[in-house]
Write a protein that holds these residues in place. Structure first.
Motif, PDB file in Angstrom:
ATOM      1  N   GLY A  88       0.642   1.515   5.272  1.00 55.69           N
ATOM      2  CA  GLY A  88       1.884   0.952   5.927  1.00 55.69           C
ATOM      3  C   GLY A  88       1.896  -0.535   5.632  1.00 55.69           C
ATOM      4  O   GLY A  88       0.935  -1.333   5.146  1.00 55.69           O
ATOM      5  N   GLU A  89       3.054  -1.113   5.584  1.00 52.01           N
ATOM      6  CA  GLU A  89       3.363  -2.368   5.111  1.00 52.01           C
ATOM      7  C   GLU A  89       2.177  -3.583   5.756  1.00 52.01           C
ATOM      8  O   GLU A  89       1.533  -4.241   5.122  1.00 52.01           O
ATOM      9  CB  GLU A  89       4.585  -2.817   5.194  1.00 52.01           C
ATOM     10  CG  GLU A  89       5.606  -2.234   4.132  1.00 52.01           C
ATOM     11  CD  GLU A  89       6.964  -2.825   4.177  1.00 52.01           C
ATOM     12  OE1 GLU A  89       7.314  -3.811   4.909  1.00 52.01           O
ATOM     13  OE2 GLU A  89       7.835  -2.239   3.594  1.00 52.01           O
ATOM     14  N   ALA A  90       2.267  -3.550   7.178  1.00 53.64           N
ATOM     15  CA  ALA A  90       1.466  -4.229   8.144  1.00 53.64           C
ATOM     16  C   ALA A  90       0.200  -4.101   7.687  1.00 53.64           C
ATOM     17  O   ALA A  90      -0.724  -5.459   7.464  1.00 53.64           O
ATOM     18  CB  ALA A  90       1.864  -3.853   9.442  1.00 53.64           C
ATOM     19  N   ARG A  91      -0.427  -3.003   7.461  1.00 57.50           N
ATOM     20  CA  ARG A  91      -1.938  -2.885   7.373  1.00 57.50           C
ATOM     21  C   ARG A  91      -2.051  -3.597   5.731  1.00 57.50           C
ATOM     22  O   ARG A  91      -3.309  -4.172   5.681  1.00 57.50           O
ATOM     23  CB  ARG A  91      -2.327  -1.505   7.290  1.00 57.50           C
ATOM     24  CG  ARG A  91      -3.712  -1.251   6.926  1.00 57.50           C
ATOM     25  CD  ARG A  91      -4.644  -1.834   7.945  1.00 57.50           C
ATOM     26  NE  ARG A  91      -6.204  -1.776   7.498  1.00 57.50           N
ATOM     27  CZ  ARG A  91      -6.868  -2.754   7.615  1.00 57.50           C
ATOM     28  NH1 ARG A  91      -6.736  -4.031   7.847  1.00 57.50           N
ATOM     29  NH2 ARG A  91      -8.078  -2.584   7.015  1.00 57.50           N
ATOM     30  N   ALA A  92      -1.322  -3.192   4.953  1.00 59.83           N
ATOM     31  CA  ALA A  92      -1.548  -3.767   3.389  1.00 59.83           C
ATOM     32  C   ALA A  92      -1.659  -5.204   3.447  1.00 59.83           C
ATOM     33  O   ALA A  92      -2.310  -5.945   2.836  1.00 59.83           O
ATOM     34  CB  ALA A  92      -0.519  -3.281   2.603  1.00 59.83           C
ATOM     35  N   LYS A  93      -0.551  -5.807   4.149  1.00 58.80           N
ATOM     36  CA  LYS A  93      -0.635  -7.231   4.377  1.00 58.80           C
ATOM     37  C   LYS A  93      -1.862  -7.873   5.201  1.00 58.80           C
ATOM     38  O   LYS A  93      -2.389  -9.015   4.642  1.00 58.80           O
ATOM     39  CB  LYS A  93       0.590  -7.852   5.279  1.00 58.80           C
ATOM     40  CG  LYS A  93       2.015  -7.679   4.429  1.00 58.80           C
ATOM     41  CD  LYS A  93       3.111  -8.089   5.277  1.00 58.80           C
ATOM     42  CE  LYS A  93       4.472  -7.706   4.368  1.00 58.80           C
ATOM     43  NZ  LYS A  93       5.592  -8.054   5.094  1.00 58.80           N
ATOM     44  N   GLU A  94      -2.249  -7.207   6.022  1.00 60.16           N
ATOM     45  CA  GLU A  94      -3.674  -7.465   6.613  1.00 60.16           C
ATOM     46  C   GLU A  94      -4.681  -7.514   5.593  1.00 60.16           C
ATOM     47  O   GLU A  94      -5.970  -8.436   5.684  1.00 60.16           O
ATOM     48  CB  GLU A  94      -4.038  -6.508   7.764  1.00 60.16           C
ATOM     49  CG  GLU A  94      -3.248  -6.518   9.212  1.00 60.16           C
ATOM     50  CD  GLU A  94      -3.593  -5.659  10.033  1.00 60.16           C
ATOM     51  OE1 GLU A  94      -4.491  -4.893   9.954  1.00 60.16           O
ATOM     52  OE2 GLU A  94      -2.813  -5.600  11.294  1.00 60.16           O
ATOM     53  N   ILE A  95      -4.810  -6.336   4.786  1.00 66.30           N
ATOM     54  CA  ILE A  95      -6.032  -6.388   3.948  1.00 66.30           C
ATOM     55  C   ILE A  95      -5.668  -7.689   2.851  1.00 66.30           C
ATOM     56  O   ILE A  95      -6.777  -8.238   2.380  1.00 66.30           O
ATOM     57  CB  ILE A  95      -5.896  -5.098   3.050  1.00 66.30           C
ATOM     58  CG1 ILE A  95      -6.162  -3.897   4.080  1.00 66.30           C
ATOM     59  CG2 ILE A  95      -6.691  -5.113   1.669  1.00 66.30           C
ATOM     60  CD1 ILE A  95      -5.758  -2.499   3.415  1.00 66.30           C
ATOM     61  N   ALA A  96      -4.559  -7.936   2.237  1.00 66.40           N
ATOM     62  CA  ALA A  96      -4.514  -9.163   1.362  1.00 66.40           C
ATOM     63  C   ALA A  96      -5.024 -10.195   2.145  1.00 66.40           C
ATOM     64  O   ALA A  96      -5.572 -11.045   1.594  1.00 66.40           O
ATOM     65  CB  ALA A  96      -3.280  -9.078   0.768  1.00 66.40           C
ATOM     66  N   LEU A  97      -4.388 -10.548   3.359  1.00 62.15           N
ATOM     67  CA  LEU A  97      -4.547 -11.698   4.022  1.00 62.15           C
ATOM     68  C   LEU A  97      -6.009 -12.175   4.394  1.00 62.15           C
ATOM     69  O   LEU A  97      -6.479 -13.320   4.555  1.00 62.15           O
ATOM     70  CB  LEU A  97      -3.679 -12.005   5.082  1.00 62.15           C
ATOM     71  CG  LEU A  97      -2.281 -12.156   4.950  1.00 62.15           C
ATOM     72  CD1 LEU A  97      -1.355 -11.737   6.412  1.00 62.15           C
ATOM     73  CD2 LEU A  97      -1.997 -13.607   4.466  1.00 62.15           C
ATOM     74  N   ALA A  98      -6.841 -10.994   4.504  1.00 65.05           N
ATOM     75  CA  ALA A  98      -8.021 -11.132   5.014  1.00 65.05           C
ATOM     76  C   ALA A  98      -9.020 -11.719   4.016  1.00 65.05           C
ATOM     77  O   ALA A  98      -9.899 -12.191   3.970  1.00 65.05           O
ATOM     78  CB  ALA A  98      -8.664  -9.899   5.365  1.00 65.05           C
ATOM     79  N   LYS A  99      -8.497 -11.739   2.658  1.00 68.38           N
ATOM     80  CA  LYS A  99      -9.062 -12.394   1.342  1.00 68.38           C
ATOM     81  C   LYS A  99      -8.783 -13.817   1.277  1.00 68.38           C
ATOM     82  O   LYS A  99      -9.339 -14.548   0.318  1.00 68.38           O
ATOM     83  CB  LYS A  99      -8.664 -11.515   0.106  1.00 68.38           C
ATOM     84  CG  LYS A  99      -9.382 -10.283   0.072  1.00 68.38           C
ATOM     85  CD  LYS A  99      -9.320  -9.516  -1.295  1.00 68.38           C
ATOM     86  CE  LYS A  99      -9.746 -10.249  -2.315  1.00 68.38           C
ATOM     87  NZ  LYS A  99     -11.228  -9.981  -2.792  1.00 68.38           N
TER      88      LYS A  99
END
Length: 85
Positions: A19-30
């Motif tokens: 899902g888009e929301a989870r993918a964004k969370e993964i990127a933002l965590a970096k």
């Protein structure tokens, strides 16, 4: 043969994706401090039959380009550049 454009599960392509929301969370965590407002050009794409989320984070005078496997959430590609380059 190149499988560009091949989409497995074409009848229900998003059924096994993170899902888009989870993918964004993964990127933002970096990128500590960045928020979804800092994400640009975010999209779901397919490369050789593999679903990927691609996008860019612009934050704190840096540009982070990323590709995330849409099925596993693994970061496939991550590049960092100064916005002044």
């Amino acid at each position: 043969q190149d499988a560009e454009g091949y989409r497995p599960g074409a009848n229900n392509p998003s059924s096994n994706l993170i899902g888009e929301a989870r993918a964004k969370e993964i990127a933002l965590a970096k990128v500590p401090g960045a928020t979804t407002a800092n994400i640009y050009g975010f999209q779901l794409d397919y490369d050789d039959g593999r679903a990927e989320y691609e996008g860019k984070i612009v934050y704190n005078q840096r540009e982070y380009e990323f590709t995330i496997d849409a099925a596993t959430g693994n970061i496939i590609d991550w590049e960092v550049d100064s916005i002044y380059d």
